[in-house]
Design an enzyme around this catalytic site. Structure first.
Site, short mmCIF file in Angstrom:
data_model
loop_
_atom_site.label_atom_id
_atom_site.label_comp_id
_atom_site.label_asym_id
_atom_site.label_seq_id
_atom_site.Cartn_x
_atom_site.Cartn_y
_atom_site.Cartn_z
N LYS A 162 35.50 26.25 -1.75
CA LYS A 162 34.89 26.98 -0.64
C LYS A 162 33.76 27.88 -1.13
O LYS A 162 32.72 28.02 -0.47
CB LYS A 162 35.96 27.80 0.08
N SER A 165 43.26 28.25 7.54
CA SER A 165 42.30 29.13 6.86
C SER A 165 41.17 29.64 7.77
O SER A 165 40.43 30.52 7.37
CB SER A 165 41.70 28.42 5.65
#
Length: 820
Positions: free
Chosen positions: A759, A716
């Site tokens: 996140k 990511s």
């Protein structure tokens, strides 16, 4: 010719009853007899009598049973003549008709004392040994053996008389002990032994009666050193005595055990008689109780038949047998298990919603799922229970939520931790044949709660140990957590099918990566992500503070937490997705105030930020701050961890060299590959960013991710690394208060990643305004509560160049590096 196998001293004394009183039969030798035997000459020729089972020693009298025709002929002719024969032992007693080669060469001259016709028809001869001889040549084989012989070597003179006398004394003492401890040897043997005057005869007499192989006796016969012979005889006697002692010890122990068993048996019989008189013993009472309880059970006909069969087995067993208690325990389990015993569900949806809201703040998705289940159950009573799996970081309320569901449904509650379970038998049980066998934990817990439809919490299902040599517990869970199979769950101890379809199983896990795919497929996965700052403050007000005040005996008015204090605790003293550490910090503050209350000291009930610094110390965690855009090559990324989301920084530094790429920061293989892809993509598209392609060969690149002690991996950070590399080579500023997450490919695509909610929470904690994510993650944003994303601007991208166009400003940083 054979000799009775069991011949020892007792045979000699029994034979005296048969022999006529007028015969020449003297079992004991005097010193004069010894001298007379030594003075006799050995004839040049002797008829030879082979002996099967013994060895004849000089001076010793033994009975022998005559069986062979040759031997009978020899005995009769010798008895009519001078009665002198030669006796030699066979090498192999099993040979019926021996040859010369089958005989030992050393034997004994014998005098035939008497021939007896025994009551059983056998012929027995009594012979006495005289002197040893050695066969030189066989001169006749029919009708019996006859050989030329010569006298064997004389005994050597005794060198040390004192030592020899000590040996003889020891031989006599040990032999007397053996006679005393052997009930089969008559007491007259001890008398005879004590009256033997001749040491020569004593050694031969004892040697003849030793319980040893004939080969050893033959070696004793051939010995010429009397000291050596006496020492060997003593050694053999000592072994015999030790063996006799051991045998007596074993017999004594067995007798003691038998006596105790007989005593216990008699006492048990007396006790049973007394109990019968008083109205039955405890075993009868147990059986009556089992039968009485069985009548009230709601089990099926098959289970009832199983109970009757097992009860019949129990009645046939002896209560003192070990199997009795095993069978009794099994029947008790059958009776005590809840067979079709259900608790009534509270199907009031309003009540259930109120209970769930009272116990937990937020978690609306899970609450809605429970209400849906109750609604369907209200319409259709026989609905199978769902198999739910709560997945999320520690401390978000997964386990406590299961207890709230049980309270809302008004069902019994079971919690079973699966952490570290490595044996399939812990879930399925052990077979009854094993010692200490018992049912699995599933059946044990149902027995405790006395209900067939409890809420069963399987905690930490991701911590189950798999691939164990004792069986895979995850494989056992496949049946337990499958609504199509668990109505016929088989426990190895129970040995009958049990219906688990009405049990509401709820599993919890921190991550699904270690859960078997087939097991994941059987469960309805519900994600529980972390809480926002506002949610944590609200949870603290509603649940954590009242709980800690109650546990510490402090009144609500004695300690007051305001919103500012709670926000400070959350931001500066905890870093977690859940509220477990927050509760510990609140408990620490409460204990501090309890000390003042107990000591009756003055304090301010209203807590302040300064009070937190005194009680909890210097803030442990600084609020995540995004780096200013004054430095080229530094970009803020977003990461997922097991305790929630975090922000991380990608730093890129350039130095003159030969174009080498260096990666540091404890990076995993996937993350290193992302850095390599980003670097290669930048080199191949350098002209689009006005970067001279030649400079890549002149500058070394160093990519670093801070907090090097923490392992980092995953794809990511791909677009973050690309942006940091582009900023470093162009020396352009990165947009401030911006973070990003997304995987990259060599084709220039930005692909979706997971952990979006966690996140985003991390970004919001760090006061981030803009977030760049993949276009395909747009649907994940749609599932997030609007309160979580309020104030955030999402930039959805599909191509890597789109990331750079938005993230990099036209302005260059102050004091840019001259790259050429």
């Amino acid at each position: 010719m054979t000799v009775d196998e069991g011949f020892f001293m007792k045979d000699l004394f029994e034979m005296t009853d048969i022999v006529d009183a007028e015969t020449e039969f003297f079992p004991l030798l005097s010193s004069e007899d010894e001298e007379q035997i030594k003075a006799e000459e050995v004839p040049e020729e002797l008829p030879i009598l082979p002996l099967r089972n013994t060895v004849l020693f000089p001076g010793v009298v033994i009975p022998i049973t005559v069986g062979r025709d040759k031997s009978i002929t020899l005995m009769r002719e010798a008895y009519r003549g001078d009665r002198t024969i030669g006796v030699v032992a066979q090498k192999d007693p099993d040979i019926e008709d021996p040859f010369v080669s089958d005989l030992h060469t050393i034997g004994t001259v014998a005098r035939l004392i008497k021939i007896l016709q025994m009551p059983d028809g056998n012929t027995t001869a009594i012979i006495q040994g005289k002197k040893r001889f050695e066969m030189l040549e066989m001169v006749q084989q029919e009708p019996y053996f006859k050989a030329k012989v010569k006298a064997y070597e004389k005994e050597k003179e005794i060198q040390n008389q004192e030592v020899f006398e000590a040996l003889i004394s020891s031989v006599k003492d040990v032999n007397l002990q053996i006679i005393d401890k052997s009930p089969g040897i008559p007491s007259e043997a001890a008398f005879a032994l004590n009256n033997i005057e001749s040491t020569f005869y004593l050694i031969n007499f004892v040697s003849s009666n030793l319980k040893v192989d004939n080969g050893i006796k033959q070696k004793l016969l051939e010995m010429t050193d009397m000291e050596e012979k006496a020492a060997k005889v003593l050694e053999l006697l000592t072994k015999d005595l030790q063996l006799l002692d051991l045998k007596q010890d074993i017999q004594k122990k067995v007798k003691v055990d038998m006596d105790k068993q007989q005593r216990d048996f008699m006492l048990h019989q007396q006790l049973k008689t007394i109990q019968d008189e008083l109205g039955g013993g405890p075993h009868d009472q147990e059986i009556n109780e089992l039968n009485e309880n069985a009548k009230n059970n709601k089990w099926s006909k098959e289970i009832g038949k199983t109970f009757d069969n097992e009860m019949a087995k129990l009645l046939r067993m002896n209560p003192s047998a070990a199997e009795y208690s095993i069978q009794l325990n099994y029947l008790e389990l059958l009776v005590e298990l809840p067979w079709n015993e259900f608790t009534s569900d509270n199907l009031d949806l309003g009540h259930a919603k109120k209970v769930l809201d009272d116990d937990h703040f937020g978690l609306d998705k899970i609450k809605d799922r429970i209400i849906e289940y109750l609604a369907v159950l209200k319409l259709k009573n026989d609905m199978k229970a769902p198999i739910l799996c709560f997945v999320g970081p520690p401390g978000v309320g997964k386990t406590s939520l299961g207890k709230s569901i049980a309270r809302a449904l008004e069902r019994k509650y079971i919690r079973m931790s699966l952490g570290g379970v490595r044996d399939e038998a812990e879930l399925r049980g052990h077979r009854k044949t094993y010692i200490g066998a018992m049912p699995g934990r599933i059946i044990q817990n149902l027995k405790k709660v006395k209900s067939t439809n409890p809420v069963f919490m399987l905690d930490e299902v991701d911590k189950v140990s798999s691939n164990s040599f004792t069986g895979d517990p995850q494989a056992a869970l496949l049946e337990i957590l499958d609504p199509e199979q668990n109505n016929t769950f088989y426990d190895n101890y129970l040995e009958v099918e049990y219906d688990l379809s009405r049990v509401m199983f709820i599993a919890t896990a921190n991550t699904l990566s270690s859960v078997h795919p087939a097991l994941r497929d059987r469960m309805e996965i519900i994600d529980l992500s972390g809480y926002l700052l506002e949610e944590k403050v609200e949870i603290a007000k509603r649940h954590l503070i009242p709980k800690q005040l109650k546990e510490h005996g402090v009144k609500k008015s004695q300690v007051r937490f305001n919103k500012q204090v709670l926000e400070s605790i959350v931001e500066n003293y905890t870093r977690e997705a859940g509220v477990r550490t927050l509760e510990k910090q609140i408990a620490k503050v409460t204990r501090n105030r309890a000390k003042y209350i107990a000591m009756e000291e003055k304090y301010d009930a209203k807590l302040t930020i300064n009070d937190l610094n005194e009680i909890l110390g210097v803030p442990r965690y600084q609020k995540d701050k995004n780096i200013t855009n004054d430095i080229a090559g530094v970009v803020t990324g977003l990461a997922w961890t097991s305790v929630g989301g975090e922000i991380l920084f990608i730093e890129v530094s350039l130095s003159k060299g030969k174009g080498q790429l260096k990666l540091t920061g404890n990076l995993g293989d996937v993350m290193k590959e992302s850095a390599s892809i980003a670097y290669e993509y930048l080199k191949s598209h350098s002209e689009l960013l006005n970067i001279d392609p030649d400079i890549f060969e002149k500058w070394n690149v160093h990519v670093h991710v801070p907090e090097g002690a923490t392992p980092k991996d995953g794809p990511s950070a791909g677009i973050t690394m690309l942006t940091a590399l582009a900023s470093a080579f162009t020396q352009r500023k990165v947009r401030s208060k911006m973070a990003m997450t997304g995987e990259i490919t060599l084709r220039g695509k930005v692909t979706p990643v997971g952990g979006i909610k966690e996140k985003i929470l991390a970004a919001k904690r760090a006061k981030i305004k803009d977030i760049i994510i993949s276009q395909e993650n747009r649907m994940d944003i749609g599932e997030i509560n609007k309160d979580f994303i309020e104030g955030l601007n999402f930039i959805y991208v599909d191509k890597m160049m789109d990331v750079l166009e938005y993230a990099l400003l036209k302005d260059k940083v102050k004091q840019p590096l001259k790259i050429q």
